[in-house]
Design a protein around this motif. Structure first.
Motif, mmCIF file in Angstrom:
data_model
loop_
_atom_site.group_PDB
_atom_site.id
_atom_site.type_symbol
_atom_site.label_atom_id
_atom_site.label_comp_id
_atom_site.label_asym_id
_atom_site.label_seq_id
_atom_site.Cartn_x
_atom_site.Cartn_y
_atom_site.Cartn_z
ATOM 1 N N ALA A 194 16.161 -29.739 20.904
ATOM 2 C CA ALA A 194 16.399 -30.733 21.951
ATOM 3 C C ALA A 194 15.322 -31.816 21.949
ATOM 4 O O ALA A 194 15.617 -33.007 22.133
ATOM 5 C CB ALA A 194 16.468 -30.041 23.313
ATOM 6 N N LEU A 195 14.072 -31.424 21.738
ATOM 7 C CA LEU A 195 12.994 -32.412 21.655
ATOM 8 C C LEU A 195 13.184 -33.317 20.433
ATOM 9 O O LEU A 195 12.980 -34.530 20.501
ATOM 10 C CB LEU A 195 11.637 -31.714 21.587
ATOM 11 C CG LEU A 195 11.124 -31.095 22.892
ATOM 12 C CD1 LEU A 195 9.922 -30.210 22.616
ATOM 13 C CD2 LEU A 195 10.772 -32.184 23.899
ATOM 14 N N MET A 196 13.577 -32.713 19.324
ATOM 15 C CA MET A 196 13.823 -33.501 18.114
ATOM 16 C C MET A 196 14.956 -34.497 18.323
ATOM 17 O O MET A 196 14.910 -35.629 17.807
ATOM 18 C CB MET A 196 14.142 -32.576 16.936
ATOM 19 C CG MET A 196 12.953 -31.775 16.437
ATOM 20 S SD MET A 196 13.401 -30.689 15.055
ATOM 21 C CE MET A 196 11.813 -29.928 14.693
ATOM 22 N N LYS A 197 15.975 -34.108 19.067
ATOM 23 C CA LYS A 197 17.096 -35.009 19.342
ATOM 24 C C LYS A 197 16.629 -36.240 20.125
ATOM 25 O O LYS A 197 17.143 -37.345 19.925
ATOM 26 C CB LYS A 197 18.197 -34.273 20.097
ATOM 27 C CG LYS A 197 18.924 -33.199 19.290
ATOM 28 C CD LYS A 197 19.757 -33.789 18.168
ATOM 29 C CE LYS A 197 20.990 -34.497 18.688
ATOM 30 N NZ LYS A 197 21.840 -35.007 17.559
ATOM 31 N N GLU A 198 15.676 -36.061 21.026
ATOM 32 C CA GLU A 198 15.158 -37.201 21.775
ATOM 33 C C GLU A 198 14.393 -38.152 20.860
ATOM 34 O O GLU A 198 14.494 -39.376 20.998
ATOM 35 C CB GLU A 198 14.263 -36.725 22.919
ATOM 36 C CG GLU A 198 15.034 -36.112 24.074
ATOM 37 C CD GLU A 198 14.209 -35.995 25.339
ATOM 38 O OE1 GLU A 198 14.791 -35.648 26.385
ATOM 39 O OE2 GLU A 198 12.979 -36.261 25.303
ATOM 40 N N VAL A 199 13.606 -37.600 19.931
ATOM 41 C CA VAL A 199 12.893 -38.449 18.971
ATOM 42 C C VAL A 199 13.897 -39.206 18.108
ATOM 43 O O VAL A 199 13.741 -40.407 17.849
ATOM 44 C CB VAL A 199 11.949 -37.602 18.089
ATOM 45 C CG1 VAL A 199 11.282 -38.483 17.030
ATOM 46 C CG2 VAL A 199 10.894 -36.905 18.935
ATOM 47 N N GLU A 200 14.933 -38.527 17.684
ATOM 48 C CA GLU A 200 15.979 -39.174 16.885
ATOM 49 C C GLU A 200 16.613 -40.328 17.656
ATOM 50 O O GLU A 200 16.809 -41.426 17.110
ATOM 51 C CB GLU A 200 17.058 -38.161 16.498
ATOM 52 C CG GLU A 200 18.211 -38.785 15.724
ATOM 53 C CD GLU A 200 19.376 -37.823 15.530
ATOM 54 O OE1 GLU A 200 20.047 -37.918 14.489
ATOM 55 O OE2 GLU A 200 19.620 -36.991 16.432
ATOM 56 N N ALA A 201 16.931 -40.100 18.918
ATOM 57 C CA ALA A 201 17.575 -41.140 19.726
ATOM 58 C C ALA A 201 16.658 -42.353 19.878
ATOM 59 O O ALA A 201 17.118 -43.505 19.810
ATOM 60 C CB ALA A 201 17.953 -40.575 21.096
ATOM 61 N N ARG A 258 7.376 -42.074 23.739
ATOM 62 C CA ARG A 258 7.933 -42.419 25.044
ATOM 63 C C ARG A 258 7.903 -43.936 25.256
ATOM 64 O O ARG A 258 8.872 -44.518 25.781
ATOM 65 C CB ARG A 258 7.157 -41.712 26.154
ATOM 66 C CG ARG A 258 7.318 -40.196 26.145
ATOM 67 C CD ARG A 258 6.407 -39.529 27.169
ATOM 68 N NE ARG A 258 6.771 -39.905 28.530
ATOM 69 C CZ ARG A 258 5.896 -40.369 29.437
ATOM 70 N NH1 ARG A 258 4.622 -40.556 29.107
ATOM 71 N NH2 ARG A 258 6.309 -40.672 30.643
ATOM 72 N N ARG A 259 6.807 -44.589 24.870
ATOM 73 C CA ARG A 259 6.715 -46.045 25.038
ATOM 74 C C ARG A 259 7.735 -46.765 24.159
ATOM 75 O O ARG A 259 8.393 -47.717 24.594
ATOM 76 C CB ARG A 259 5.294 -46.519 24.706
ATOM 77 C CG ARG A 259 4.272 -46.184 25.778
ATOM 78 C CD ARG A 259 2.938 -46.843 25.495
ATOM 79 N NE ARG A 259 2.233 -46.230 24.365
ATOM 80 C CZ ARG A 259 1.428 -45.179 24.457
ATOM 81 N NH1 ARG A 259 1.246 -44.585 25.631
ATOM 82 N NH2 ARG A 259 0.797 -44.714 23.393
ATOM 83 N N GLN A 260 7.852 -46.323 22.918
ATOM 84 C CA GLN A 260 8.814 -46.942 22.016
ATOM 85 C C GLN A 260 10.250 -46.720 22.500
ATOM 86 O O GLN A 260 11.098 -47.618 22.420
ATOM 87 C CB GLN A 260 8.638 -46.379 20.612
ATOM 88 C CG GLN A 260 7.321 -46.731 19.949
ATOM 89 C CD GLN A 260 7.243 -48.196 19.554
ATOM 90 O OE1 GLN A 260 8.118 -48.706 18.865
ATOM 91 N NE2 GLN A 260 6.203 -48.872 20.005
ATOM 92 N N ALA A 261 10.519 -45.517 23.007
ATOM 93 C CA ALA A 261 11.850 -45.222 23.529
ATOM 94 C C ALA A 261 12.160 -46.087 24.746
ATOM 95 O O ALA A 261 13.277 -46.616 24.885
ATOM 96 C CB ALA A 261 11.949 -43.742 23.890
#
Length: 308
Positions: A225-232, A284-287
């Motif tokens: 789930a954490l990896m999916k957030e980085v991917e997004a 988080r900043r980039q997202a």
């Protein structure tokens, strides 16, 4: 080549040491007991339980002096940790002798190359991705653990591949350090792919207090789930990740030795300054800039920040 290596910790110490073993001239920037050890007996390198070998190198307290010891420098490798209250490029900014020399970033951060480009100009910056499970066990004493040994790098978007970059890639190959020299901008795929692995395993490992073997087994759904957030976040910024990026990263985690922990995880556990903001904070900043929500990373950052 004449290589200035800023930092003699796990990554800088091992990469710089094997480059020196391969016949290249290496000058470290270090301070305190590490500087004293480098000057007295060089950097100590070992693999696993094998006896350590001493490799003679140059060493100085400042980057300009480190270059002077070699009569100049061809390239600079920045291998310090991106820690709070420790400006990553402060020493380089004051080193007039190094004006125009290419700079390779190796920190685990999706924004450090942009910081370097703003300071030195995009044409001087080679965004790097280091993969190496090395451990600093003493001043300028590094043990290489099982796993990859690679340094990939490439110019940021809008720049071009220099002859120095090609020569450095050849030097790394001579030293047994694998990796790629990417076309301009293409390195960002690797930067974010590594972040998907090292930031998520480091952060979740720090929260749970467990090594890789537990993360990829008992905590696999949480890790995914954490990896999916980085991917997004990466896709929101237009980074070209492969369609199966998360599956590939989990498969890579499955290949690592079960006791592996990240440097950030160990620093947080020991109550030391850590790369939490440089790694999790940067994603988080980039997202946020891309309008991509990251609730799990937000939660993880908040939990770990109160322990800092």
């Amino acid at each position: 080549m004449k290589v200035v290596c800023i930092g003699a910790g796990a990554i800088g110490g091992y990469f710089g040491g094997v480059l020196a073993e391969a016949g290249h001239e290496v000058s470290f920037v270090a301070r305190g007991e590490t500087l004293a050890a480098l000057r007295q007996r060089g950097v100590l390198l070992s693999r696993g339980d094998e006896p350590a070998r001493a490799v003679r190198v140059h060493a100085a307290e400042h980057a300009g002096e480190a270059a002077d010891l070699m009569g100049g420098a061809d390239i600079v490798v920045v291998a310090t940790k991106a820690l709070p209250d420790n400006p990553t490029f402060a020493d380089l900014a004051d080193a007039r002798q190094l004006g125009g020399v290419p700079i390779v970033t190796t920190q685990n951060s999706v924004e450090i190359h942009d910081t370097a480009a703003r300071i030195f100009g995009a044409d001087r910056v080679l965004a790097g991705v280091a993969r190496c499970y090395a451990t600093r066990v003493g001043p300028a004493e590094i043990v290489l653990n099982p796993g990859p040994l690679a340094l990939s790098f490439g110019p940021v978007a809008g720049a071009s591949i220099s002859e120095t970059a090609r020569t450095f890639r050849a030097a790394l190959d001579e030293a047994g350090i694998g990796g790629e020299l990417y076309a301009p901008g293409d390195v960002l795929t690797d930067v974010w792919s590594k972040a998907m692995f090292v930031t998520t395993t480091g952060a979740l490992g720090a929260v749970a207090g467990v090594p890789m073997g537990v993360l990829r087994d008992a905590l696999r759904p949480q890790l995914r789930a954490l990896m999916k957030e980085v991917e997004a976040a990466a896709r929101g910024l237009g980074v070209r990740l492969p369609a199966d990026a998360v599956s590939q990263t989990l498969a890579f985690a499955d290949q690592q030795y079960a006791g592996a922990t990240s440097s950030m995880q160990r620093d947080i556990a020991d109550g030391l300054p850590s790369e939490l903001d440089a790694q999790v904070g940067a994603i988080r900043r980039q997202a946020a800039a891309a309008g991509v929500p990251t609730p799990l990373l937000d939660y993880t950052y908040a939990v770990l920040a109160v322990r800092a």
